[in-house]
Every structure is written in C-alpha cells, then in structure tokens.
Design an enzyme around this catalytic site. Structure first.
Site, mmCIF file in Angstrom:
data_model
loop_
_atom_site.group_PDB
_atom_site.id
_atom_site.type_symbol
_atom_site.label_atom_id
_atom_site.label_comp_id
_atom_site.label_asym_id
_atom_site.label_seq_id
_atom_site.Cartn_x
_atom_site.Cartn_y
_atom_site.Cartn_z
ATOM 1 N N HIS A 215 0.805 -1.232 0.000
ATOM 2 C CA HIS A 215 0.000 0.000 0.000
ATOM 3 C C HIS A 215 0.839 1.284 0.000
ATOM 4 O O HIS A 215 0.527 2.250 0.691
ATOM 5 C CB HIS A 215 -0.961 -0.015 1.177
ATOM 6 C CG HIS A 215 -2.204 -0.832 0.941
ATOM 7 N ND1 HIS A 215 -2.552 -1.315 -0.293
ATOM 8 C CD2 HIS A 215 -3.187 -1.243 1.790
ATOM 9 C CE1 HIS A 215 -3.696 -1.994 -0.200
ATOM 10 N NE2 HIS A 215 -4.093 -1.968 1.041
ATOM 11 N N HIS B 146 -9.733 3.033 -1.141
ATOM 12 C CA HIS B 146 -9.886 1.893 -0.233
ATOM 13 C C HIS B 146 -11.105 2.099 0.687
ATOM 14 O O HIS B 146 -10.981 2.226 1.900
ATOM 15 C CB HIS B 146 -8.613 1.744 0.594
ATOM 16 C CG HIS B 146 -8.410 0.397 1.204
ATOM 17 N ND1 HIS B 146 -9.214 -0.109 2.194
ATOM 18 C CD2 HIS B 146 -7.464 -0.557 0.968
ATOM 19 C CE1 HIS B 146 -8.780 -1.295 2.560
ATOM 20 N NE2 HIS B 146 -7.709 -1.594 1.814
ATOM 21 N N GLU C 254 -11.895 -2.891 -3.919
ATOM 22 C CA GLU C 254 -10.796 -2.057 -4.403
ATOM 23 C C GLU C 254 -10.518 -2.343 -5.881
ATOM 24 O O GLU C 254 -9.801 -3.281 -6.205
ATOM 25 C CB GLU C 254 -9.539 -2.318 -3.577
ATOM 26 C CG GLU C 254 -9.747 -2.294 -2.074
ATOM 27 C CD GLU C 254 -8.646 -3.029 -1.329
ATOM 28 O OE1 GLU C 254 -7.480 -2.953 -1.773
ATOM 29 O OE2 GLU C 254 -8.945 -3.683 -0.314
#
Length: 386
Positions: free
Chosen positions: A136, A206, A350
């Site tokens: 991420h 997200h 996502e």
C-alpha cells in the site's frame, strides 16, 4: 405601451431566467470547511450533495472519502461506509478507511523489481502480515499525506507531488484525483498521474462498504456479484503465484449473486491464507480478474444488502477488483458514533491492477513512462431494490 416585439422579448427573458433558476436548483452543491490541522496546515473537508439529498464527504488528508449518505428503500439517508468522526482520527487511521492508496496499492514481493534492467528497492514493512514486503505504498504512503485540494465546478480535485525517491520509487510523480457526484446517485473517482521517470502506478480508493447503513450490522448478509471467471492465485503472505485460477466450484464463484457468509464459511485453502479473526475459514483478501477488460468503463460488480434494499453497482476501467472482508478488524479501532469496527463490519471493493504486477510479466502492466499519462476511473452507482 409595450409592442408585440418587446412583449416577446420580455417573455423570452422570463423563460430564460426561470430555466436558469431551475438548472441551478438541480446542480450538485459543494461545501468546504476547515476540519482540523496538521503541522500548522488546514485539514479540509468537502461535501458534495445532489438534488436527492445524497451526500459524499472527502478530506484532503490522504484524499479520504469520509462518508457516503444514501437512501434505503424507505428513503432514509444513512452513511454506508466505515470511517471516523474527526480529522485527527484519519491522521491516526490504521486501516485505510476510505483512503487513496499509492503509489502502488497492494503488495510487491520483497519490495523489489526491475525497470529496464535496473534494480529498484522500495521500503518494506517491518512487522505484521506484510513483513518483508512492500504494501500500500509504504510506511508513509499517499494516505499519510496532506493533499492540495480545490473545487473545480461541481467537482473536487486533489493533487499531490510524490518526489523522486519517496518510499524508494523513482521519478517525481504528479498525482491527481477528481471526485464527482451527479443527480443519478453516481459517485465517481478518477485518478491520473504523470512522472519524469519510469515508475509503477496502481492507485485505488480503499472504501469499506456496509450498505446496512450506520454500521448497524455486519456485512455477512450482503450479496456480491462480480463479472469474473478467475482470481489471482496467492501463496503465503498473499503474494501472487503468477497464475490466474478458475473460480468454478469454489467460494470465489460470484458470477451470480452470493451471500458473503455462504462463501466465507466454505473450507478453502485460498480463503485460509487470508487469516485474521476467523482462524477456521479465513476470508477474502483476493483479486478477481474481470472477464472484459479493455481500459474502458464497464459494469463489473454489484453489492446488495437485503435489509435496507440498497444496491451498489460498480463500473470501472480497471482490470480487477480486490475484495477484502476486514479480516483483521477486531473492534480495537473506534469508528463513527463511537462504534468499534468489528470483524466483517465492512467489505472493501478495491478496483485496481494486480498485486506484484511489476514482477509478473503476464499481468497487465502498471509501468508509467515519461510523456505518458496514467488514468483510471471507478463509478459507484447507488440505488434501491424493493
């Protein structure tokens, strides 16, 4: 005395004025407030509202989506995403609750890859389930940055300049995200990026959805459908093996609507790899590969909550969707209205490219080169079913 010509002009002017007034009443409105502060700078919150009363709120801290209020089958407006009540809580957020994630969302094995024969080493996680891998965007990804934000017509644009070498990424990357809402209860997010050096880009929003509204119950009774016949197979650490495997005969077969609980209590080795609170079955933390992908906007997924009647349809230009069922949410994080975020109280959908694409030649490329523009759009269409 008013001539016939003057009368016609007067009536025409009245019609134009009235039409203009009507058009203005139909427009999406945008409001802005100072929501908090970070290192002497303002954290802003913007709210988009359409003629139906649907509201979407955003903050320039991490380019988070902080709330989405939509009606249920009885017209009751409720918030259908997880998050927090204060700006400071988003600064402290552990779980990417509505964040913009980048430069590269999801995982990169060992944080290593090559561009034109040159080895690139990114930052890696030092603990947790992603220890030793990049995940991420790194320890201080885009969700931990204060973005520049402004209203553009009836939209909100946020921009961030990611400098060369940030978290190990090459190139100065100019990132933009454009948020918009229309009167058909469609909320869209468009990401774009340019860079002066070749660099991987995989940007996502997200958002954890719970269509019951105001987190009144978990998401296990939500029904999910995805137009995908295969998923990205993963191994330990949820890193891709490089293979795409069929969903046929597995709990990953969501080609027709399936209740999440039904899928999540089916013994399966891929589910078990996702671990979390459910030590017996695991959960979803996997990427579905859309059957139709050409870089254009296509209708790819639907989420339905029978209790409220709310329906979410997802259209996207991306090649897949990563579904995460909040496997590690154990109630320790306190969300809106003081409610703890418990196991499976939200499901993240996502839309994205695939994890570790930089090391998998058979996956769609995520490499952005100088002179090119990265652009991806996801549209969230909300409705009701009686």
């Amino acid at each position: 005395m008013v001539t016939s010509t003057a009368l016609v002009l007067l009536l025409l002017a009245t019609v134009i004025v009235n039409a203009s007034a009507f058009a203005n009443s139909e427009q999406v409105t945008v409001s802005k407030e100072v929501w908090g502060h970070y290192q002497g700078q303002n954290i802003l919150q913007f709210t988009l509202e359409n003629k139906n009363g649907m509201q979407v709120s955003l903050t320039n801290w991490g380019a988070y989506v902080t709330s989405i209020n939509v009606p249920d089958r009885n017209g009751k407006l409720e918030d259908v995403i997880l998050g927090y009540d204060s700006a400071q809580a988003y600064v402290d957020d552990c779980c990417y609750n509505g964040a913009t994630v980048g430069r590269f969302a999801n995982r990169i094995a060992g944080g290593r890859f090559y561009i034109d024969g040159k080895k690139i080493q990114l930052s890696v996680k030092t603990n947790g389930g992603n220890k030793g891998n990049h995940a991420h965007g790194g320890e201080q990804g885009f969700n931990k940055k204060l973005w520049q934000a402004k209203q553009v017509d009836e939209k909100v644009e946020m921009r961030y300049l990611s400098p060369d070498g940030e978290e190990g990424y090459p190139g100065n990357a100019q990132i933009s995200v454009l948020f918009s809402l229309n009167n058909d209860n469609e909320f869209s997010v468009t990401f774009s990026a340019t860079s002066d050096k070749a660099t991987p880009i995989n940007l996502i929003s997200h958002i954890y959805f719970n269509l019951a509204g105001n987190q009144k119950r978990n998401v296990e009774q939500h029904q999910l459908r995805i137009a995908a016949d295969s998923i990205v197979e993963v191994k330990a650490g949820l890193l891709p093996t490089g293979k795409l495997v069929s969903v046929l005969g597995t709990p990953f077969d969501l080609t027709s609507p399936v209740t999440l609980k039904k899928s999540l209590i089916t013994p399966n080795s891929q589910l078990k790899l996702a671990g979390g609170v459910d030590k017996v079955y695991g959960g979803f933390d996997h990427t579905w590969v859309f059957n139709q992908y050409d870089g254009k906007l296509h209708y790819q997924a639907q989420l339905f909550e029978p209790g409220s009647g709310r329906v979410l349809e997802i259209l996207t230009t991306q090649p897949g969707v990563h579904v995460y069922t909040g496997n590690f949410m154990n109630g320790s994080a306190i969300g809106k209205q003081g409610k703890p975020m418990k196991h499976r109280h939200g499901v993240a959908l996502e839309t994205q490219h695939f994890a570790d694409s930089v090391n998998q030649a058979n996956f769609p490329s995520t490499l952005l080169r100088p002179g090119k523009t990265y652009s991806e759009t996801t549209l969230y269409r909300f409705g009701i079913r009686q």
